[in-house]
Write an enzyme that holds these catalytic residues in place. Structure first.
Site, short mmCIF file in Angstrom:
data_model
loop_
_atom_site.label_atom_id
_atom_site.label_comp_id
_atom_site.label_asym_id
_atom_site.label_seq_id
_atom_site.Cartn_x
_atom_site.Cartn_y
_atom_site.Cartn_z
N HIS A 854 0.40 -0.29 5.70
CA HIS A 854 -0.98 0.68 5.36
C HIS A 854 -1.24 0.93 6.52
O HIS A 854 -2.11 -0.21 6.47
CB HIS A 854 -1.68 0.58 4.02
CG HIS A 854 -0.93 0.81 2.34
ND1 HIS A 854 -0.61 0.48 1.64
CD2 HIS A 854 0.63 1.77 2.78
CE1 HIS A 854 0.37 0.28 0.57
NE2 HIS A 854 1.42 2.01 1.42
N GLU A 857 -5.27 -0.19 6.44
CA GLU A 857 -5.77 -2.22 5.97
C GLU A 857 -5.45 -3.18 6.99
O GLU A 857 -4.53 -3.88 7.19
CB GLU A 857 -4.49 -1.80 4.76
CG GLU A 857 -4.71 -1.38 3.60
CD GLU A 857 -3.62 -1.27 2.90
OE1 GLU A 857 -3.49 -0.87 2.02
OE2 GLU A 857 -2.63 -2.48 2.82
N HIS A 951 -1.04 -6.61 2.94
CA HIS A 951 -1.97 -4.91 2.25
C HIS A 951 -3.36 -5.50 2.17
O HIS A 951 -3.79 -6.78 2.53
CB HIS A 951 -1.51 -5.27 1.18
CG HIS A 951 -0.34 -4.43 1.24
ND1 HIS A 951 -0.11 -3.33 0.79
CD2 HIS A 951 1.27 -5.05 1.18
CE1 HIS A 951 1.05 -2.99 0.72
NE2 HIS A 951 1.69 -4.21 1.14
N GLU A 1036 -2.81 -9.04 -1.00
CA GLU A 1036 -4.70 -7.90 -1.41
C GLU A 1036 -5.06 -8.92 -0.21
O GLU A 1036 -5.35 -9.94 -1.20
CB GLU A 1036 -4.28 -7.81 -2.24
CG GLU A 1036 -3.00 -7.12 -2.70
CD GLU A 1036 -2.88 -5.10 -2.42
OE1 GLU A 1036 -3.76 -5.41 -1.40
OE2 GLU A 1036 -2.35 -4.74 -2.43
#
Ligand SMILES: [Zn+2]
Length: 1203
Positions: A854, A857, A951, A1036
């Site tokens: 992504h 990010e 991420h 994350e």
């Protein structure tokens, strides 16, 4: 609750319900059950706490027994007995329900309390003349119980008492005490919109308007009760429509103004807010909003809010008024001709080349009940996770067949050169040569020799790029990105020397006019936007670069402007960027101190929203000048004087349009992801021509997420060129008055993804720039471009010790946009050429890491940077780690997205992390080949021990892992789990547990191991299921901060993110030592390096001392982000308000005279209560009631705090 009380209650309620028994037998039964009930109440000490209360109970019981005994022996006085019993019961119920918490009332409701009371009312109301000594306490109980009973309205309708209440109210229009009681119950009934609609049809609103208008300060309590009842009625849409068509909206506005102007000392806040609640509900319908606008509602409320801002304790008024203003603000499309991305990319093959088209103008005619829709949407979003769990065991366990022919896997053998048979010969050749060769093969110019030719014909994007050019024909507007394949095949050895930079720029100057498709200079045409003029004269770019480089201190680890420049030249972007952003070129050095999260100023959103509304009210103040527009560039204009200059035409840049709203305020619009019309969140742009000591406000008006860490102390980042040239080259958290809220822009385009993209949010922040006439860059988060990564890899390769570190950089594949996606192999060189050491080398378990699928990010890239630097470092732990594993790393899975400033997707407009189930070799090459490589590893029995995809999480704090567990998923979903059938290795928990102890930013409690249906096509779930990797994770990282631990309260910087990356490696080593058989040698080395136990316990203690209860999500924001959301409080859920109203009314009613509300807000005295406790009548007239004065005199529970 005590059982006796429970049964006692039931008896009480049924007694109430059937109190019209006509027979003696009935009466006897009646007497006995009442007694039983009272005994139960008395016996259970819990409900009536103190000794005094117990006495009341006993007294009441005795009294009742007496009365009832006499009643059964002497029938003439039966009716009086009836009444006494009823009053006693009501009294006991009132006692019961007045104490303790709402739980008790809930219990009464669950036992049929509402029905019993309603039936009692139906019967009592039939009495002629009406007996108010029964009616009033009954109505009070109904109001208190009813407001807590969600189905009360329906129950009232079922018992057919809604009309009863209405007619009672009508009959008592002149008697305010009685009327108020009816209004309370009316209001409570109307909480149910169906009942409210019925009441509306039967004339409830006319009745209420008679009470509240015209403006008068007489009988304020009645007015208040009527307004609150009206507000409840207007929750029903038919009522709102009726109100609008009868002109009530204008009347309400007038009344609001009257109260606003006359309530100078703010005694009647409840009334003013009640009127606003009426307006708030009416404006939920389109017709209401239109009429509100037509009645100058915006101006009236806006002016009144301005008056209120100065006052104290007026927040409830201000908040409600602003909710109405925001809702009624006319909806607009974004100030763009189309929301679809400025950049379009024709897709290969038969894939849909057109971006999703915009729907025809539908306006809001189909969105009549807009507010209602909002609620639905937010509901879906918030409940998503609970309903989304995969509960199909076969699906959870299935291992689908290979998604491609098995022969295809052979090509990936070349991507595992470490396993090659002839390793000895290959790897011990001259390291120098090897080094050079590696670099060459990493360059995009060389066809990747390790991918078999058959595959490259099939999969390489190069071919179709050619086809695409010929098929589509020349398109002058799109010329730039259709640079044919031949261009890249020329031998360009992107060397990092200064002459190269010079040459490139000279060629660029020529190329700009000739624009020949095959001109190799097109890919070289890079320039640095000139820095501030007082630092360097405006020079030819090449000279500028040279001059600047002389200044560069070269003290930024793992960064070289020259390497960057060289890499940037080879980048293929859709707009063919020719400029570099200074920060990426010059480099970023982490600041010495981290910055605490920003304290949110009180009312910051309120002020910003009011500023927005002022644009509508005072349009003359708005400049509305477009100062930057990617879609319609005005090349020659040097910019308006006194106005900021914007620019974002560089790698990862994303700004589509800038509009000057006021002198120091700009609305900014982000570009959508390529081939898409959504995913606006990431931003990165340049600003210049700023003044000193001026606070500039920036509003990014097309954000899409429904909440943001910007509401919880996060700041965007700022980079000043002047600061950098003065030796402080760094991104810093900056900005104040930051908040994030839903705005009045709407997207009319069909997004093809349900309701997403329908609404927009504003991120607003203000910045005071550090220097005058500086060049500054602002970004969502620390930028990390593709060129940054590529040059970083170059630096890493150079810096490593080739005798110790095995490093191989290959190209996994070319992306759609023609950029190479690098694949790294890192491990330790074999210790010697002996067979034993070589075997150890080849048999090391794999760890597979990826990042940046992504593009928005960028934090994931900083974590990856930390991982890579640690892995090649000379740290003895890294040395040991390399001996334990072979690392396969894809540091940037979506280079095209990163380059073109996307937030979420690749050039195909797809979220690449939703393509893992069936990646398309043409549309999703990086995913297709990453999966292919994993398949290959599995096919040779070498599936990785750990798989992790890095991420960034925009809504949560901390760094944490998502993993996969069948059992946890089934448990969470509430499924029965047969543990005998489903066995599961809990090893997936080991790594996060270790990280919790060794990495300060990591928080185990934030981790989740649930498998959601919506995530079935993510890397984590697919690698877990299809490759059978137990430890398959998504890591994350927050953009903001940590909820506890060492970094609690500070905003994470690049240093903390990089640290996370290196601590992840340490975690892997500990995992290895804990779970895999290790040689004695390794263990001995490890023991020397890590005093593991000590390290771990030390961390644990530190964590414990500072940890608090973990809450997974952010608390509700102090100000409503979304003025239509369910969370917008009306205060109607606050039961205590009506309770208090009832209590206050009792105190006032003793004197039977309303004294203009002067006592509003006072607590009631016990004296006042005494007379009114059971009966609405003055105490003197109800002396016959046994429950009165003496008993209650002892009772002082109410005095301090009602309920
Ligand atoms: Zn992500």
């Amino acid at each position: 609750m005590a059982e006796q009380e429970a049964s006692g209650l039931q008896v009480l309620l049924s007694t109430l319900q059937f109190h019209r028994s006509e027979t003696d037998a009935g009466n006897r039964c009646y007497a006995s059950i009442t007694e039983a009930a009272l005994r139960a109440v008395w016996a259970s000490k819990k409900p009536l706490g103190s000794a005094g209360e117990v006495r009341i109970g006993r007294f009441a019981m005795n009294g009742t027994r007496q009365r009832c005994q006499s009643a059964s022996s002497a029938s003439p006085s039966r009716s009086s007995c009836d009444k006494d019993v009823i009053l006693n019961i009501l009294g006991v119920l009132t006692d019961l329900l007045s104490l303790g918490t709402g739980r008790r009332i809930q219990y009464v409701i669950s036992k049929g309390g509402s029905e019993a009371l309603l039936q009692a009312l139906a019967i009592a109301a039939q009495a002629k003349p009406p007996d108010h000594s029964i009616l009033l306490p009954l109505l009070r109980l109904l109001a208190r119980v009813g407001q807590r009973d969600r189905k009360f309205g329906l129950k009232a309708q079922k018992s057919e008492v809604t009309d009863t209440i209405l007619s009672l109210a009508r009959r008592n229009l002149g008697h305010h005490l009685h009327l108020i009681h009816c209004l309370w119950v009316l209001r409570v009934c109307a909480y149910n919109v169906t009942t409210g609609a019925t009441l509306g049809i039967n004339g409830a609103m006319e009745l209420l308007f008679k009470v509240i208008s015209p403006y008068s300060k007489r009988h304020v309590r009645t007015v208040r009760a009527a307004i609150e009842a009206l507000a409840a009625l207007l929750k029903s849409k038919p009522n709102s429509r009726q109100a609008v068509s009868r002109g009530y909206l204008g009347e309400l506005l007038r009344l609001y103004q009257d109260w606003h102007h006359n309530d100078v000392s703010n005694h009647y806040i409840y009334i003013r807010r009640g009127l606003l609640l009426c307006l708030k509900h009416i404006t939920n319908i389109q017709m209401g909003r239109e009429t509100f606008l037509g009645s100058r509602g915006m101006e009236i409320l806006f002016a009144s809010v301005q008056d209120c801002l100065a006052g104290k304790n007026l927040d409830s008024i201000i908040t409600t008024a602003i909710q109405i203003l925001r809702k009624c603000y006319p909806k607009e499309s974004l100030p763009l001709r189309r929301v679809t991305s400025s950049y379009c990319f024709p897709l290969p093959g038969n894939a849909k080349a057109e971006p999703p088209c915009e729907a025809s103008e539908s306006d809001e005619s189909d969105g009549e009940e807009e507010a209602e829709k909002y609620l639905d949407i937010e509901d879906v979003e918030s409940k998503d996770e609970d309903y989304d769990l995969e509960t199909d065991v076969t699906k959870l366990r299935s291992q689908p067949v290979l998604d491609r022919p098995e022969e295809e896997l052979e090509q990936y053998e070349a991507m595992c050169p470490e396993l090659a048979q002839k390793f000895q010969v290959l790897e011990f050749e001259s390291e120098e040569e090897k080094c050079l060769e590696n670099r060459t093969e990493s360059l995009p110019s060389t066809p990747s020799h390790f991918v078999p030719s058959a595959a490259s014909v099939k999969h390489s994007n190069c071919k179709w790029r050619n086809q695409c050019v010929t098929e589509m024909g020349p398109d002058p507007g799109k010329n730039e990105f259709r640079v044919p394949f031949q261009c890249w095949t020329k031998e360009e050895k992107c060397r990092w020397d200064q002459t190269d930079g010079k040459r490139g720029n000279e060629e660029a100057a020529q190329g700009a006019s000739s624009c020949e498709e095959e001109h190799p200079a097109r890919s070289h045409a890079f320039a640095l936007r000139p820095p501030p003029e007082d630092v360097a004269e405006r020079l030819e770019s090449s000279d500028l670069v040279t001059k600047l480089l002389e200044k560069h201190q070269g003290d930024i680890p793992f960064h070289s402007p020259l390497f960057y420049l060289a890499r940037a030249k080879c980048v293929k972007s859709i707009p063919s960027y020719k400029d570099l952003a200074f920060p990426d070129f010059w480099g970023h050095q982490a600041p010495p101190h981290s910055k605490p999260v920003l304290e949110r100023n009180y009312g910051v959103q309120r002020d910003k929203v009011l500023d927005d509304i002022r644009r509508l009210i005072q349009p003359g103040d708005v400049i509305g000048r477009t100062v930057f527009d990617v879609d319609e560039p005005s090349p020659s204009s040097p910019g308006v004087p006194g106005c900021l200059q914007f620019f974002s035409q560089f790698e990862s840049g994303n700004l589509r349009k800038a509009i000057q709203v006021r002198e120091f305020e700009y609305d900014l619009v982000m570009n959508a992801d390529v081939n898409s019309n959504q995913h606006h969140q990431w931003f990165y742009f340049e600003v210049r021509e700023m003044k000193l000591a001026v606070s500039y406000r920036f509003n990014i008006i097309n954000c899409e997420k429904f909440n943001s860490q910007f509401n919880y102390g996060m700041q965007p980042v700022l980079y000043s060129v002047k600061e950098a040239l003065q030796g402080r080259p760094r991104w810093l958290r900056a900005g104040h008055d930051i908040c994030y809220y839903k705005n009045h822009y709407r997207c009319r385009a069909a997004t093809g993804e349900g309701t997403r993209g329908k609404f927009y949010y504003t991120l607003t922040f203000s910045i005071k720039f550090p220097h005058k006439d500086d060049v500054c860059y602002l970004a969502y988060h620390y930028p990390y471009t593709y060129s940054t990564m590529m040059s970083h890899l170059d630096m890493l390769e150079q810096s490593r010790n080739p005798k110790k570190v095995y490093w191989r950089q290959q190209t996994l594949c070319q992306t759609l946009g023609g950029n190479g996606c690098p694949l790294l192999t890192i491990t330790a060189m074999p210790e010697s050429k002996t067979g034993e050491d070589l075997e150890q080398f080849c048999s090391r378990p794999y760890v597979f890491l990826m990042a940046r699928v992504h593009p928005g990010e960028s934090n994931a890239s900083w974590v990856m940077k930390g991982t890579l630097e640690f892995l090649v470092s000379t740290d003895p732990i890294a040395d040991l780690l390399r001996k334990c594993f072979i690392f396969k790393i894809i540091p940037m899975l979506n280079p095209d997205g990163v380059i073109n400033g996307n937030h979420r997707c690749s050039l195909s407009g797809d979220d690449l992390n939703r393509q893992w189930l069936t990646p398309n070799s043409q549309l999703h090459p990086t995913i297709y080949h990453a999966k292919g490589l994993l398949y290959y590893l599995r096919s040779i029995g070498r599936a990785p021990l750990v798989f992790c995809d890095y991420h960034g999480h925009s809504q949560k704090k901390n760094v944490f892992l998502y993993g996969c567990s069948i059992k946890e998923t089934l448990w969470q979903a509430g499924c029965m789990v047969d543990t005998a059938v489903i066995t599961e290795d809990v090893g997936y928990r080991t790594l996060p547990k270790i990280l919790d102890k060794v990495a300060p930013a990591f928080v185990m409690n934030s981790c989740s191991f649930l498998v959601e249906k919506s995530r079935e096509s993510t890397a984590r779930v697919v690698v877990w299921k299809e490759m059978g990797v137990l430890r398959s994770y998504t890591m994350e990282s927050t953009y903001c901060s940590c909820s506890h631990g060492l970094y609690k309260g500070v905003q994470l910087g690049t240093q903390e993110l990089e640290e996370m990356g290196s601590k992840f490696c340490l975690g892997l080593l500990i995992l290895h030592l804990k779970s895999l058989p290790c040689s004695q040698k390794v263990m001995a080395q490890a023991a020397l390096l890590l005093d593991l136990e000590e390290e771990i316990t030390d961390r644990a203690q530190r964590r414990c001392s500072s940890s608090s209860l973990e809450t997974d999500d952010e608390p509700p924001c102090v100000e409503e982000i979304d003025y239509n959301a369910d969370s917008c409080s009306d205060g109607e859920e606050d039961f205590s308000e009506l309770d208090q109203e009832i209590q206050e009314c009792l105190s006032w009613a003793e004197g039977e005279r309303e004294d203009e509300g002067a006592t509003m807000g006072q607590t009631c005295s016990s004296k006042a209560l005494r007379g009114l406790y059971i009966s609405g009548q003055p105490a003197s007239s109800s002396a016959a009631l046994p429950l009165h004065s003496p008993a209650l005199g002892m009772y002082s529970g109410f005095e301090s705090s009602p309920v």
